[in-house]
Design a protein around this motif. Structure first.
Motif, PDB file in Angstrom:
ATOM      1  N   VAL A  48       0.991  -1.234  -0.013  1.00 21.84           N
ATOM      2  CA  VAL A  48       0.094  -0.081   0.013  1.00 21.84           C
ATOM      3  C   VAL A  48       0.876   1.124   0.177  1.00 21.84           C
ATOM      4  O   VAL A  48       0.548   2.337  -0.764  1.00 21.84           O
ATOM      5  CB  VAL A  48      -0.888  -0.128   1.260  1.00 21.84           C
ATOM      6  N   ALA A  49       2.000   1.282   0.756  1.00 21.55           N
ATOM      7  CA  ALA A  49       2.829   2.666   1.016  1.00 21.55           C
ATOM      8  C   ALA A  49       3.582   2.940  -0.536  1.00 21.55           C
ATOM      9  O   ALA A  49       3.702   4.052  -0.944  1.00 21.55           O
ATOM     10  CB  ALA A  49       3.633   2.274   2.233  1.00 21.55           C
ATOM     11  N   VAL A  63      -5.898   0.429  -3.760  1.00 17.90           N
ATOM     12  CA  VAL A  63      -7.508   0.046  -3.383  1.00 17.90           C
ATOM     13  C   VAL A  63      -7.620  -1.566  -3.232  1.00 17.90           C
ATOM     14  O   VAL A  63      -8.173  -1.857  -1.939  1.00 17.90           O
ATOM     15  CB  VAL A  63      -8.518   0.437  -4.650  1.00 17.90           C
ATOM     16  N   ALA A  64      -7.085  -2.207  -4.036  1.00 19.09           N
ATOM     17  CA  ALA A  64      -7.091  -3.987  -3.731  1.00 19.09           C
ATOM     18  C   ALA A  64      -6.331  -4.332  -2.464  1.00 19.09           C
ATOM     19  O   ALA A  64      -6.751  -5.111  -1.684  1.00 19.09           O
ATOM     20  CB  ALA A  64      -6.782  -4.509  -4.997  1.00 19.09           C
ATOM     21  N   HIS A  65      -5.159  -3.992  -2.492  1.00 20.38           N
ATOM     22  CA  HIS A  65      -4.053  -4.296  -1.159  1.00 20.38           C
ATOM     23  C   HIS A  65      -4.644  -3.411   0.226  1.00 20.38           C
ATOM     24  O   HIS A  65      -4.407  -4.069   0.931  1.00 20.38           O
ATOM     25  CB  HIS A  65      -2.850  -4.331  -1.706  1.00 20.38           C
ATOM     26  N   GLY A  66      -5.205  -2.351  -0.172  1.00 24.17           N
ATOM     27  CA  GLY A  66      -5.669  -1.594   0.847  1.00 24.17           C
ATOM     28  C   GLY A  66      -6.805  -2.354   1.596  1.00 24.17           C
ATOM     29  O   GLY A  66      -6.887  -2.585   2.972  1.00 24.17           O
ATOM     30  N   ALA A  72      -5.444   0.983   6.243  1.00 25.85           N
ATOM     31  CA  ALA A  72      -4.923   1.322   4.745  1.00 25.85           C
ATOM     32  C   ALA A  72      -5.023   2.747   4.372  1.00 25.85           C
ATOM     33  O   ALA A  72      -4.147   3.031   3.849  1.00 25.85           O
ATOM     34  CB  ALA A  72      -6.000   0.324   3.812  1.00 25.85           C
ATOM     35  N   ASP A  73      -5.963   3.380   4.780  1.00 24.14           N
ATOM     36  CA  ASP A  73      -6.119   4.857   4.325  1.00 24.14           C
ATOM     37  C   ASP A  73      -4.973   5.773   4.952  1.00 24.14           C
ATOM     38  O   ASP A  73      -4.274   6.329   4.408  1.00 24.14           O
ATOM     39  CB  ASP A  73      -7.313   5.430   4.914  1.00 24.14           C
ATOM     40  N   LYS A  83       2.360   9.008   9.823  1.00 21.55           N
ATOM     41  CA  LYS A  83       1.308   9.453  10.958  1.00 21.55           C
ATOM     42  C   LYS A  83       0.230   8.274  11.083  1.00 21.55           C
ATOM     43  O   LYS A  83      -0.679   8.632  11.769  1.00 21.55           O
ATOM     44  CB  LYS A  83       0.646  10.775  10.260  1.00 21.55           C
ATOM     45  N   ALA A  84       0.505   7.109  10.538  1.00 20.93           N
ATOM     46  CA  ALA A  84      -0.193   6.283  10.788  1.00 20.93           C
ATOM     47  C   ALA A  84      -0.374   5.356  12.108  1.00 20.93           C
ATOM     48  O   ALA A  84       0.750   5.671  12.794  1.00 20.93           O
ATOM     49  CB  ALA A  84      -0.213   4.839   9.553  1.00 20.93           C
ATOM     50  N   ASP A  85      -1.123   4.720  12.465  1.00 21.37           N
ATOM     51  CA  ASP A  85      -1.231   4.402  13.922  1.00 21.37           C
ATOM     52  C   ASP A  85      -0.762   2.784  13.758  1.00 21.37           C
ATOM     53  O   ASP A  85      -1.226   1.875  13.550  1.00 21.37           O
ATOM     54  CB  ASP A  85      -2.774   4.075  14.490  1.00 21.37           C
TER      55      ASP A  85
END
Length: 192
Positions: free
Chosen positions: A79-80, A92-95, A108-109, A117-119
């Motif tokens: 995703v990244a 989208v698919a791997h998210g 994923a978002d 900044k992701a958790d």
């Protein structure tokens, strides 16, 4: 405002499922049975059966094996780096797969927009820092990058996995973008 017309799933011909070689058709039908739909990547890549087989053999070798990386972490890498490569299909698919693997509707978002900044854990951020460097400037990867991974508990084999996943999905991102591959609508709501 004009209505959007339905877009094809690929700019190249998509073969009829019944006209495909048996091994490819069987694999696609197993995926459909498991997920409830056929991801468009399977149909689009079936245009070239030998390449389909090679693509999914390498995909499975990277994404389905036992590894020091969890299946969720592998999806984070996809995703990244796919976001940086502007690959809508893969994000989208791997998210969707990432949300399911991590049982987290937000992850994923967060990873796609700004993994820093992701958790996620500091270890996972270090993993993604390395993957991003491999994706965007592999020529600059040095022993210092490996030392940072080691400091977070990654082994050299884990580093190889990060490199392999990043490189493989660089190929996938380019194929999806250049063929105008469209993500299935089903992916958008999975894991939410």
């Amino acid at each position: 405002m004009s209505e959007l017309k339905e877009q094809p799933i690929s700019r190249f011909p998509v073969p009829d499922l019944n006209a495909l070689p048996e091994d490819i058709r069987d694999r696609i039908l197993k995926v459909q049975e498991k997920s409830g739909f056929i991801p468009n990547v399977f149909l689009a890549l079936a245009h070239r059966p030998d390449e389909f087989r090679a693509f999914f053999a390498y995909h499975d070798a990277l994404m389905e094996k036992d590894s020091g990386l969890s299946k969720g972490e592998r999806e984070m890498i996809v995703v990244a780096t796919s976001n940086l490569n502007q690959c809508q299909y893969c994000v989208v698919a791997h998210g969707a797969i990432l949300r399911i693997r991590e049982k987290n509707p937000l992850i994923a978002d967060q990873v796609a927009v700004n993994y820093r900044k992701a958790d996620i854990t500091d270890r996972q951020k270090a993993m993604l820092d390395f993957a991003v460097k491999v994706s965007q400037s592999a020529y600059a990867v040095s022993d210092d990058d490996y030392a940072r991974l080691h400091a977070h508990g990654f082994t050299d084999e884990d580093a190889w996995d990060i490199v392999g996943i990043t490189a493989f999905f660089g190929l996938s991102n380019r194929m999806a973008n250049a063929t105008s591959m469209r993500a299935n609508p089903e992916f958008y709501s999975l894991g939410r």
